[in-house]
Design a protein around this motif. Sequence first.
Motif, PDB file in Angstrom:
ATOM      1  N   LEU A   1       0.620  -1.159  -0.079  1.00 55.10           N
ATOM      2  CA  LEU A   1      -0.102   0.191   0.035  1.00 55.10           C
ATOM      3  C   LEU A   1       0.775   1.342   0.057  1.00 55.10           C
ATOM      4  CD1 LEU A   1      -2.819  -1.257   2.609  1.00 55.10           C
ATOM      5  CD2 LEU A   1      -2.977  -0.965  -0.079  1.00 55.10           C
ATOM      6  N   GLY A   2       2.124   1.100   0.560  1.00 54.57           N
ATOM      7  CA  GLY A   2       2.884   2.399   0.660  1.00 54.57           C
ATOM      8  C   GLY A   2       4.017   2.429  -0.554  1.00 54.57           C
ATOM      9  N   PHE A   3       3.555   1.701  -1.479  1.00 55.85           N
ATOM     10  CA  PHE A   3       4.827   1.711  -2.633  1.00 55.85           C
ATOM     11  C   PHE A   3       4.764   2.936  -3.246  1.00 55.85           C
ATOM     12  CE2 PHE A   3       6.043   0.483  -6.951  1.00 55.85           C
ATOM     13  CZ  PHE A   3       7.333  -0.208  -6.731  1.00 55.85           C
ATOM     14  N   PRO A   4       3.415   3.563  -3.683  1.00 59.90           N
ATOM     15  CA  PRO A   4       3.550   4.835  -4.353  1.00 59.90           C
ATOM     16  C   PRO A   4       4.180   6.004  -3.503  1.00 59.90           C
ATOM     17  CG  PRO A   4       1.423   3.814  -4.410  1.00 59.90           C
ATOM     18  CD  PRO A   4       2.036   3.111  -3.334  1.00 59.90           C
ATOM     19  N   VAL A   5       4.065   5.895  -2.143  1.00 57.06           N
ATOM     20  CA  VAL A   5       4.704   6.724  -1.018  1.00 57.06           C
ATOM     21  C   VAL A   5       6.430   6.638  -1.233  1.00 57.06           C
ATOM     22  CG1 VAL A   5       4.878   7.427   1.346  1.00 57.06           C
ATOM     23  CG2 VAL A   5       2.696   7.119   0.255  1.00 57.06           C
ATOM     24  N   LEU A   6       6.751   5.253  -1.238  1.00 58.12           N
ATOM     25  CA  LEU A   6       8.039   4.920  -1.316  1.00 58.12           C
ATOM     26  C   LEU A   6       8.756   5.487  -2.614  1.00 58.12           C
ATOM     27  CD1 LEU A   6       7.802   1.373   0.169  1.00 58.12           C
ATOM     28  CD2 LEU A   6       9.157   3.077   1.224  1.00 58.12           C
ATOM     29  N   ILE A   7       7.819   5.324  -3.659  1.00 59.81           N
ATOM     30  CA  ILE A   7       8.673   5.921  -4.914  1.00 59.81           C
ATOM     31  C   ILE A   7       8.784   7.301  -4.994  1.00 59.81           C
ATOM     32  CG2 ILE A   7       8.051   6.029  -7.386  1.00 59.81           C
ATOM     33  CD1 ILE A   7       9.048   3.150  -6.310  1.00 59.81           C
ATOM     34  N   LEU A   8       7.469   7.994  -4.414  1.00 63.03           N
ATOM     35  CA  LEU A   8       7.470   9.361  -4.499  1.00 63.03           C
ATOM     36  C   LEU A   8       8.730  10.005  -3.623  1.00 63.03           C
ATOM     37  CD1 LEU A   8       6.097  12.083  -5.236  1.00 63.03           C
ATOM     38  CD2 LEU A   8       4.640  12.013  -3.274  1.00 63.03           C
ATOM     39  N   ILE A   9       8.785   9.506  -2.358  1.00 56.89           N
ATOM     40  CA  ILE A   9       9.969   9.887  -1.484  1.00 56.89           C
ATOM     41  C   ILE A   9      11.248   9.712  -2.013  1.00 56.89           C
ATOM     42  CG2 ILE A   9      10.873   9.664   0.914  1.00 56.89           C
ATOM     43  CD1 ILE A   9       8.011   9.260   1.975  1.00 56.89           C
ATOM     44  N   THR A  10      11.566   8.546  -2.686  1.00 58.06           N
ATOM     45  CA  THR A  10      12.591   8.063  -3.234  1.00 58.06           C
ATOM     46  C   THR A  10      13.139   9.131  -4.368  1.00 58.06           C
ATOM     47  OG1 THR A  10      12.327   5.802  -2.827  1.00 58.06           O
ATOM     48  CG2 THR A  10      14.009   6.410  -4.538  1.00 58.06           C
TER      49      THR A  10
END
Length: 188
Positions: A19-28
């Motif tokens: 579920l947090g994958f989009p957030v992980l990508i954005l922060i990266t």
Amino acid sequence: MVVLIRLFDVLFSVLGLLLGFPVLILITVIGLFDTGAPIFCQKRVGRNKKPFTLVKFRTMKPDTASVASHLASSDAITPLGRFLRRTKLDELPQLWNVLKGEMSLVGPRPCLFSQSELITEREQRGVLAARPGITGLAQVNDIDMSTPLLLAETDEKMLQNLTLGAYFRYILMTVVGKGSGDRVPGRD
């Protein structure tokens, strides 16, 4: 109890990573512009003093000395890093450490091998027999690694009284913003 906690650790880390994958990508991606190296990996003291590589989002400049947060300069924290620390989003990649079994969602925060006083205090109390965690009793009560004796005593108390209810309570308290995490003097 230990098996149930591990089951919830695996379940929540898988869900959190998916579920947090989009957030992980954005922060990266944002982190690439902030520091050029958005992921921070560091050897930490794991269960039974076994070393493991902790994964976090970088919150300090890449050339910052590898010391405990309370010993770092407040000038080392980047603007993105300040936001990530405040929201605790810098901890999100640690779900990978939880999934791998190196950490739990709830447990004593893993320290550096250079923090000998804390390691000694934790050894004397049996704290190092537990998986280190992302959050716990010390974190939700603003106790950080700058007070090794108090931290080790608090970790011991948490582990002695860790029930499934307490596990969920510490997670919920962290999610809603209780505790400030590891502080850097002056700005955090």
